[in-house]
Scaffold this active site. Structure first.
Site, mmCIF file in Angstrom:
data_model
loop_
_atom_site.group_PDB
_atom_site.id
_atom_site.type_symbol
_atom_site.label_atom_id
_atom_site.label_comp_id
_atom_site.label_asym_id
_atom_site.label_seq_id
_atom_site.Cartn_x
_atom_site.Cartn_y
_atom_site.Cartn_z
ATOM 1 N N GLY A 112 -13.136 -0.368 -15.063
ATOM 2 C CA GLY A 112 -14.304 -1.267 -14.921
ATOM 3 C C GLY A 112 -14.196 -1.991 -13.679
ATOM 4 N N GLY A 113 -13.659 -1.541 -12.414
ATOM 5 C CA GLY A 113 -13.164 -2.154 -11.234
ATOM 6 C C GLY A 113 -14.141 -1.972 -10.209
ATOM 7 N NE ARG A 131 -4.136 -2.042 -8.087
ATOM 8 C CZ ARG A 131 -5.378 -2.192 -8.328
ATOM 9 N NH1 ARG A 131 -5.965 -1.441 -7.554
ATOM 10 N NH2 ARG A 131 -5.931 -2.931 -9.479
ATOM 11 C CB CYS A 188 -16.193 -0.894 -2.861
ATOM 12 S SG CYS A 188 -14.834 -0.001 -3.746
ATOM 13 C CD GLU A 216 -12.285 -3.746 -17.095
ATOM 14 O OE1 GLU A 216 -11.776 -4.180 -15.885
ATOM 15 O OE2 GLU A 216 -11.628 -2.688 -17.779
ATOM 16 C CG HIS A 226 -0.487 1.725 1.720
ATOM 17 N ND1 HIS A 226 -1.235 2.360 1.072
ATOM 18 C CD2 HIS A 226 -1.252 1.113 2.799
ATOM 19 C CE1 HIS A 226 -2.452 2.441 1.382
ATOM 20 N NE2 HIS A 226 -2.499 1.871 2.471
ATOM 21 C CB ALA A 285 -12.578 -5.646 -26.654
ATOM 22 C CB THR A 337 -8.542 8.373 0.283
ATOM 23 O OG1 THR A 337 -9.894 8.730 0.730
ATOM 24 C CG2 THR A 337 -7.404 8.534 0.945
#
Ligand code: NAI
Length: 396
Positions: A12-13, A316, A141, A39, A203, A37, A136
Site C-alpha cells: 500500500g505504498g 533501505r 514516486c 493501512e 547504494h 488492517a 528496478t
C-alpha cells in the site's frame, strides 16, 4: 496467449499508488492486498473521495477490493508485489496455499534472489505458475495524499524482466509494458537479474564510502552531504571492486555451468547505458557519477535528530541492498570460489551500522544474522549447478 482479467497488487505504498490507476485504465479488476488492517482502512478512506489521482498521466482509479485476507488476495490472474524486499517472502507465504494452479506472480522491483522464496512458495504445488522478477521500479514516486494522490518524479526508459521458465519473458514483458506504460525488456534468466542488481553496488558502496569516517556531526538541512555528487575517486574504486567481484563471479558461473550471464554489467557499463545523455564528464567513474545531471541535488538519507539531521544508517540503501543484494552475490561467489575482499569489508562494517553480523571473522557466510539474508544457501541450494537449474525452473 495469457488472458488477464484480475490483478492483485500487494502493498500500500508509493508504487501501489502509481500502479492502481494504470491498471484500472486498462479495464482490469484490481484487488489491493495489505496484511495491515490500519493501512487498509486508511486506503479505503482515501479512495472514498474519488480514487487515486495521477495528474502527470491524467489518470484516476481505485481498487475494486481492498483486503487483508490472503484467500481473497490470491484469487487473481496476475499478482504484483510492489513491496520492499523484506516483505516478499512473508507475502508469498501468506498467499501460497490459496493460489490458483495457473497464475503469474512477480516483483517490481525484485532486488536479488526473489526467485528463491518464489520457487519455494509459488512453484511448489504447480509448475504452471509463472514467476517474474524486474530489475528496478520504473518510477521515482511519492504519495502526495494517502489513497488520494501520487506524484511521479521520474520514469526509467526501460526495465529488465526475467521469468521462470525463461521462455515466458517476452510475453510477460509485453503484457506489463501495455498495462504499466513502461518499456519492459525481456532478460535471459533470473540469475542475471539477481547478480545484475546494480543497487547492491551503488547504494551500500556510496553509503559506506561517504560515512565510514563519520564523526557524529549533526547537520543543518544545508549541510547534509550530497549522495551521488559526493562520490570521490576512492569511493568509485570501492564500487569498481564490488562490481568486479560480481562480474567475475558471473563469468565463472557462466563458463563452468553453461548459463548466459552477459546481462550482468559492470557499474560503469550500467551507468553509461542508463545515463549517457545526462553525464557531462565520463573520464573517470567518480566524475561520471558527480556530473550526471539526473543525480543532481540528491542527498545522503538522513533522520531528524536534536534539531538537525544525522545519517539514517537504517536506510533501505543498507537494510535492503545488503541482505537482498550484496549478500546474494557474496553467497554465489562463495559457491564458485571467487574471493570477495571488497564485499567482505562493506558487508562487515556497514552490517554493524544496521546491527547485523552476516559474516564470521573469516568472511564466511556463517554470521549469527545470516538466516535473514536472501541467499541460495538459506533455501538449501548449496552448489552452482543446483543454483543455475533452479533459476531456469528445472527441478533437480
Ligand atoms: P513504501 O515504503 O511506500 O511501501 C511499503 C509497503 O510495504 C507498505 O505500504 C506496506 O503495505 C508494505 N509492507 C511493509 N511491511 C510489510 C510486511 N511485513 N508484509 C507485507 N507488506 C508489508 O515503498 P515504495 O516506495 O512503494 O517502494 C516499493 C519498492 O520499490 C521498495 O523496494 C523500494 O525500495 C523500491 N523503490 C521505490 C522507489 C520510489 O520512488 N518509491 C524508487 C526505486 C525503488
Amino acid at each position: 496467449m495469457l488472458t488477464i482479467k484480475k490483478v492483485t497488487v500487494c502493498g500500500g505504498g508509493n508504487a501501489t499508488h502509481v500502479v492502481v490507476p494504470l491498471l484500472k485504465n486498462e479495464g482490469l479488476s484490481v484487488t489491493l492486498y495489505t496484511p495491515f488492517a490500519e493501512e487498509a482502512a486508511k486506503f479505503k478512506a482515501g479512495i472514498a473521495r474519488g480514487g487515486i489521482i495521477d495528474h502527470d498521466r491524467q489518470l484516476q482509479g481505485s481498487p475494486d477490493l481492498i483486503t487483508t485476507e490472503p484467500e481473497e488476495a490470491a484469487q487473481a490472474d496476475l499478482i504484483l508485489l510492489v513491496l520492499p524486499a523484506f516483505a516478499h517472502e512473508l507475502t508469498l507465504e501468506a498467499l501460497a496455499s490459496h493460489l490458483p494452479p495457473e497464475v503469474i506472480v512477480g516483483a517490481i522491483p525484485a532486488r536479488s534472489g526473489f526467485e528463491l522464496p518464489a520457487l519455494k512458495y509459488v512453484r511448489k504445488e504447480s509448475s504452471k505458475r509463472i514467476i517474474f522478477c524486474c530489475q528496478t521500479l520504473p518510477w521515482a514516486c511519492r504519495i502526495v495524499e494517502y489513497g488520494r494522490e501520487v506524484k511521479v518524479l521520474g520514469t526509467k526508459e526501460s526495465i529488465g524482466l526475467a521469468t521462470i521458465q525463461p521462455e515466458s519473458a517476452a510475453e510477460i514483458s509485453k503484457l506489463l509494458s501495455k498495462y504499466l506504460k513502461v518499456n519492459f525488456v525481456p532478460m535471459v534468466n533470473s540469475l542475471a537479474v539477481s547478480l545484475g542488481n546494480v543497487g547492491q553496488v551503488i547504494h551500500p558502496g556510496i553509503m559506506y564510502g561517504l560515512l565510514k569516517d563519520y564523526d557524529g556531526a549533526i547537520w543543518s538541512e544545508d549541510e547534509i552531504p550530497l549522495f551521488y555528487q559526493g562520490v570521490t575517486e576512492e569511493i568509485a574504486e570501492l564500487m569498481i571492486g564490488l562490481s568486479e567481484e560480481i562480474v567475475q563471479t558471473a563469468k565463472l558461473l557462466s563458463q563452468e555451468h553453461n548459463v548466459d550471464l552477459k546481462e550482468v554489467l559492470t557499474v560503469r557499463q550500467w551507468l553509461m547505458r542508463s545515463y549517457a545523455a545526462t553525464i557531462e564528464d565520463d573520464s573517470t567513474l567518480a566524475r561520471a557519477f558527480r556530473t550526471n545531471r539526473s543525480y543532481r541535488g540528491l542527498k545522503i538519507p538522513v533522520k531528524e535528530f536534536a534539531n538537525g539531521f544525522v545519517p539514517d544508517f537504517k536506510s533501505r540503501y543498507l537494510t535492503e541492498d545488503i541482505p537482498f543484494g550484496l549478500l546474494y552475490s557474496k553467497a554465489v561467489a562463495k559457491m564458485v570460489g571467487f574471493p570477495t575482499p571488497h564485499m567482505n569489508e562493506v558487508i562487515t562494517n556497514a552490517g554493524e551500522w544496521i546491527g547485523k553480523r552476516y559474516l564470521n571473522k573469516d568472511g564466511n557466510i556463517t554470521g549469527p544474522d545470516i538466516a535473514e539474508a536472501r541467499i541460495p544457501q538459506n533455501y538449501d541450494i548449496i552448489d552452482p549447478k543446483h543454483l543455475v537449474k533452479a533459476s531456469l525452473g528445472i527441478n533437480l
